[in-house]
Design a protein around this motif. Sequence first.
Motif, PDB file in Angstrom:
ATOM      1  N   LEU A  10      10.828  43.653  27.023  1.00 30.93           N
ATOM      2  CA  LEU A  10       9.447  43.066  26.825  1.00 30.93           C
ATOM      3  C   LEU A  10       9.228  42.397  25.606  1.00 30.93           C
ATOM      4  CD1 LEU A  10       6.406  43.512  27.622  1.00 30.93           C
ATOM      5  CD2 LEU A  10       6.537  45.825  26.572  1.00 30.93           C
ATOM      6  N   THR A  11       8.659  41.211  25.549  1.00 28.00           N
ATOM      7  CA  THR A  11       7.975  40.495  24.519  1.00 28.00           C
ATOM      8  C   THR A  11       6.678  40.091  24.820  1.00 28.00           C
ATOM      9  OG1 THR A  11      10.294  39.467  24.364  1.00 28.00           O
ATOM     10  CG2 THR A  11       8.585  38.458  23.149  1.00 28.00           C
ATOM     11  N   GLU A  23       9.162  42.673  20.533  1.00 21.32           N
ATOM     12  CA  GLU A  23      10.437  42.092  20.998  1.00 21.32           C
ATOM     13  C   GLU A  23      11.190  42.685  21.597  1.00 21.32           C
ATOM     14  OE1 GLU A  23      10.903  39.357  17.554  1.00 21.32           O
ATOM     15  OE2 GLU A  23      11.643  37.695  19.033  1.00 21.32           O
ATOM     16  N   GLN A  24      11.740  42.067  22.607  1.00 20.85           N
ATOM     17  CA  GLN A  24      13.025  42.748  23.272  1.00 20.85           C
ATOM     18  C   GLN A  24      12.867  44.178  23.459  1.00 20.85           C
ATOM     19  OE1 GLN A  24      15.621  41.080  24.783  1.00 20.85           O
ATOM     20  NE2 GLN A  24      14.317  39.061  24.614  1.00 20.85           N
ATOM     21  N   PHE A  25      11.666  44.770  23.826  1.00 23.47           N
ATOM     22  CA  PHE A  25      11.393  45.985  23.818  1.00 23.47           C
ATOM     23  C   PHE A  25      11.598  46.659  24.903  1.00 23.47           C
ATOM     24  CE2 PHE A  25       8.615  49.691  23.873  1.00 23.47           C
ATOM     25  CZ  PHE A  25       8.479  50.000  22.559  1.00 23.47           C
ATOM     26  N   ASN A  26      12.525  47.694  24.975  1.00 23.06           N
ATOM     27  CA  ASN A  26      12.968  48.412  26.167  1.00 23.06           C
ATOM     28  C   ASN A  26      12.753  49.889  26.001  1.00 23.06           C
ATOM     29  OD1 ASN A  26      14.468  46.528  27.977  1.00 23.06           O
ATOM     30  ND2 ASN A  26      15.441  46.236  25.912  1.00 23.06           N
ATOM     31  N   LYS A  50      -2.066  48.608  25.997  1.00 23.91           N
ATOM     32  CA  LYS A  50      -2.463  47.687  27.015  1.00 23.91           C
ATOM     33  C   LYS A  50      -1.693  47.099  27.841  1.00 23.91           C
ATOM     34  CE  LYS A  50      -6.468  47.094  23.975  1.00 23.91           C
ATOM     35  NZ  LYS A  50      -6.623  46.529  22.617  1.00 23.91           N
ATOM     36  N   LEU A  51      -0.481  46.663  27.431  1.00 22.24           N
ATOM     37  CA  LEU A  51       0.407  46.106  28.580  1.00 22.24           C
ATOM     38  C   LEU A  51       0.792  46.918  29.397  1.00 22.24           C
ATOM     39  CD1 LEU A  51       2.632  44.669  25.715  1.00 22.24           C
ATOM     40  CD2 LEU A  51       1.741  43.394  27.632  1.00 22.24           C
ATOM     41  N   PRO A  58       2.861  40.506  29.527  1.00 24.11           N
ATOM     42  CA  PRO A  58       3.994  40.136  28.818  1.00 24.11           C
ATOM     43  C   PRO A  58       3.812  38.713  28.646  1.00 24.11           C
ATOM     44  CG  PRO A  58       4.523  41.817  30.638  1.00 24.11           C
ATOM     45  CD  PRO A  58       3.131  41.453  30.924  1.00 24.11           C
ATOM     46  N   THR A  59       4.333  38.181  27.326  1.00 35.87           N
ATOM     47  CA  THR A  59       4.707  36.943  27.143  1.00 35.87           C
ATOM     48  C   THR A  59       6.265  36.640  27.722  1.00 35.87           C
ATOM     49  OG1 THR A  59       4.763  37.046  24.843  1.00 35.87           O
ATOM     50  CG2 THR A  59       3.011  36.083  25.896  1.00 35.87           C
ATOM     51  N   GLY A  60       6.972  37.771  27.683  1.00 31.33           N
ATOM     52  CA  GLY A  60       8.427  37.716  28.022  1.00 31.33           C
ATOM     53  C   GLY A  60       8.769  39.071  28.754  1.00 31.33           C
ATOM     54  N   GLY A  61       9.817  38.929  29.708  1.00 32.15           N
ATOM     55  CA  GLY A  61      10.094  40.555  30.034  1.00 32.15           C
ATOM     56  C   GLY A  61       9.144  40.998  31.071  1.00 32.15           C
ATOM     57  N   THR A  62       9.476  42.288  31.094  1.00 28.75           N
ATOM     58  CA  THR A  62       8.638  42.807  32.337  1.00 28.75           C
ATOM     59  C   THR A  62       8.344  44.410  32.202  1.00 28.75           C
ATOM     60  OG1 THR A  62      10.314  41.652  33.799  1.00 28.75           O
ATOM     61  CG2 THR A  62       8.620  43.099  34.971  1.00 28.75           C
TER      62      THR A  62
END
Lengths: 276, 269, 281
Positions: A10-11, A23-26, A50-51, A58-62
Motif C-alpha cells: 500500500l502506497t 509507502e509499501q505498507f504491508n 480512512k484507507l 490507495p495511490t499504489g498497492g491494494t
Amino acid sequence: MMEIIKTENLTFGYEDSQKKVLEQFNLTIEKGSFTALLGHNGSGKSSLAKLFNAVLLPTGGTVYVSGMDTKNEALLLEIRKNCGLVFQNPDNQLVASIIEDDVAFAPENLGVPSEEIRKRVDDALKCVGMYEYRLSSPQHLSGGQKQRVAIAGIVAMRPSVIVLDEPTAMLDPRGRKEVVETILRLNREYGITAILITHNMEEAALADRIVVMEKGKILLDGTPEEIFSQYEILKKTGLDVPQITELSYQLHQAGLNIDSCILSVDELVEQITKVL
Amino acid sequence: MLKDITIGQYYPSESVVHKLDPRLKIVLTLVYIVSIFLIQNFWGFLVLAVLTLLLCAVSKIPVSFLLKGLKPLLILMSITALLNLFMTDGRILWQWGILKITHEGIIMSLFMLFRIVFLVMGTSFLTYTTTPITLTSGIESLLKPFAKIGVPAHEIAMMMSIALRFIPTLIEETDKIMAAQKARGAALSEGNLIRRAKALVPILIPLFVSAFRRADELAVAMESRCYHGGDDRTKLKELKYQKKDTLALFVFILAITVMLSCNLVGASL
Amino acid sequence: MNISVENLTYIYVPGTPFEKVALENINFTVKSGEFVGLIGHSGSGKSTLVQHLNGLVKPTEGTIRVGDRIITGKNADTKGLCFTVGLVFQYPEQQLFAETIYQDIAFGPSNMGLSEKEIDLRVRTAMELVGLPFELAEKSPFSVSGGQKRRVAIAGVLAMEPKVLILDEPTAGLDPKGREEILRSIRNIHKQMNMSVILVSHSMEDVAKYCDKLLVLNEGKVMLSGSLAEVFHHAEKLHKIGLSVPQVTLAVHKLREKGIAIPENIFTVSDAVSAIMNLRG
C-alpha cells in the motif's frame, strides 16, 4: 486464523504533496483480534484508518477488507458497512439531534427496513450502555457518552471491523474508561475485530497486538510485552511506555532481578516482593 | 444570553399533539398563519387566546415556556407597536409636535401586537411538539412531489437537520471564542461602530475556521457511515397518517371556523 | 502574585429551569511562584473556576483577591486583570485568527496599548519561551503543525507578561512527544519568569511530575487540596470518583501493604527507583 484486513504494498500520498504518507505498507489484521496502532502525529495512522474503509483510496498497492478490494466502486457500501470508522471528535460525527435517530443513520443509508432498523438501534444502544439516553440530544451528554453513541452508530451497521481513530483523545479519565471498556466488550463479547489508534500507552497495553508506525512504515509489531520492552526505540520515536513499565525497565537497568517489561502494577509489586 | 432562546426548541412530552403526523402539523401551521391575518376584531383574538391555552393543556407545554419564546422578540414587538401607534392617521387623541396618537393608531398597534404574539406562539407549537428530525422528514415528504421538477427534497431536509444539530454546538463555540479573546484583552463592546465591527474579526475568523473543519470532518464521518444521498434510503420512523390525524384535522377546522366567525359577530355588534 | 479565593459560589443562570450550582463554597490560595495542579473531570467546574480568576466570570457569592486587588463584589477592580492573570483556554489554537503568527501573538500586547517597540520585544521573547523559531513569525498561524499552533496560542498569552499563568489542559490531543515538550516549556517559563502557574490537567502522572500543590474538584466542590503527599495519600477517595494516583505511587502503596518499608511519598519513576534500590541496601 482468518484475515479480515490486508494491505499489499500500500502506497498513499495526498495530491498536493510530494511526500508519501504511506509507502509499501504491508499489514494483515486477523479476524476477531484487537490491535492498537501507535505512532506520533503525522506517522500516517489516520490516513491508514480512512484507507481501510475506502474514504481514501490507495495511490499504489491494494487494501482488502473481508477479501474486497477497496478500489472496487461497486462494493463501496459493502466495504464501508463491513469496516466502520469512529473519529476523535464525537461532536463532529453525530448527524442527528436525537440519539436514536443518529444511531439509525447508517442503517437508513443502507436501506434496512424500518422494523429491522428499530431492532438494530435498540441493540446497538444497549451494547454501548446508552439505551436510556435514546431520546436525549447530543448537547446534553458528556464526551464519553457522545463517543459511545458514535460507536453505537457504527455497531448498528453490524460491521466485522471497527476502526477507532484516537477516540479518547478529547475525553476525561472517566470518559476514556467508558470508551475503552466499550471497545473491549465489542471485541470480546461480540467478536468484532477492533483497531484502536491511540497515544495512550495504558490503552494500547490492553490490546492483543501493537503495531508502531513511523514515517508511513511499520517500525515495530508484536504483543504489548514485546513492544514495550523496546523501551529505547519507543522513546527515540517520541513515544512512551506505561509509567509502570518504565519503572520496571529502570529497576531492571539498575540491577534489580525483575523483568524489564512489566505491564501491570500487581505484577510489578509481586516481582519486587520476591526479590527483596 | 444566546442560550436562553426557546424559539425553535423541542419540548419533550408524550402528548397526542407530539404524536401527530408532522406533515399535518406543517400544513395546519401554514393555514393558521394565513388565518391570523384574516381576524378583524378582538373577539377573534379572544377565541384564539382560549384555543391557545387549550392547545397548551393538550400538548402538555407550560404556558410560561410559551411566553418565554416571546422574550427575544420584545424589541421587534415594541418597535412595530410604536410605529403603528404614532404613524396611523385618524381621529387624533393626543398630539405633540409631529407625534400624534390616534384612535385608529391604538387599535392598529394592538392588532399588530396580537398578530405577532399569536403568530410566534402558534407556530412555536410546531417546533415544540415535533422533533427536528420528524419535522425535516415531514418537509421532505411534503416536498417529494416537487422532486420531479427539480426540487432537491432530500438534500433540503438533510441540510436542515444538520443545521439544527449544529446550532447549539456553534453557539457554545462562539461563547468560548469570545471568552478566549476577552482573556487577551479584546474589547468587544467599546468604541464606535467601526471599532466594534473590527473587534468582531478575532471572533468570526476562528468561528469560520472551526465551522469549516467541522463540516469537513462531518462529511467524512457521514460518508464512512454509508451516506450516498437520498436514493434507496429507508427511515427509522416512517411517517404514517393515522386516525388521530384525521381527528385533529377536524378539530382544527372547527377551531378556525369559530375563530373566523367572530368576524361576523364583530361586524354585527 | 498571591491569589486567594474565599467562599466562592457560582450559580449558572439562576432563576431559570436551567439553574445549576456550578461551584460551591470554594476556598484556596495560590502563593507567588507556586506551581499548582487543578484536577477534576469535565463538568467538575474547573474551567468555570479558572475563568473567575481573570474576571471573565463573576461569582454569585464569595471574594477573590489577586495580589492586593479585590476582583469581586460591588467595587470590583478588574480593569486590565486579564493582562495580570493570563488564561490559556483548552485547545487554544482554535482561537487563532490573524494573518501572521507575529500579529496573532501581538494581539494581547496591542490591546494593552503598548508601543510598537515594546510589542516587538514581547513577541520575540514569547516565541523564544515556547520554543518557536522567529523565522516562523511571518507565516500564517493556520499553515503550521498542530503542536506549533498550540505554541503560538500559548505565546499569545505569554506576550502579555502575566504574573499568573493558567493553562486549561494544554496537552490535550497532543502525542506523547508534543505533551512532554509543552510541559517542559511551561516548567521553564515558570522558573524563568517567576510566574505562578495553575495547570488544569487530567493526567496524575503529569501533575505529579511538575506541580508543588494540587487542588481536586468534584461536582463543583473542593474534594482534596494540599501538597502532592497530602492529596495522593487519599488514593481510595480519588479512585471512587474515577481518578487515580500515578501508577508508581499506586505500586508503592501496594508494596507498603505487603509490609515493605518503603517511604509513602513517591510520585515519580526516578524517586521510586532510588527508594527501591535503597531497600536492597
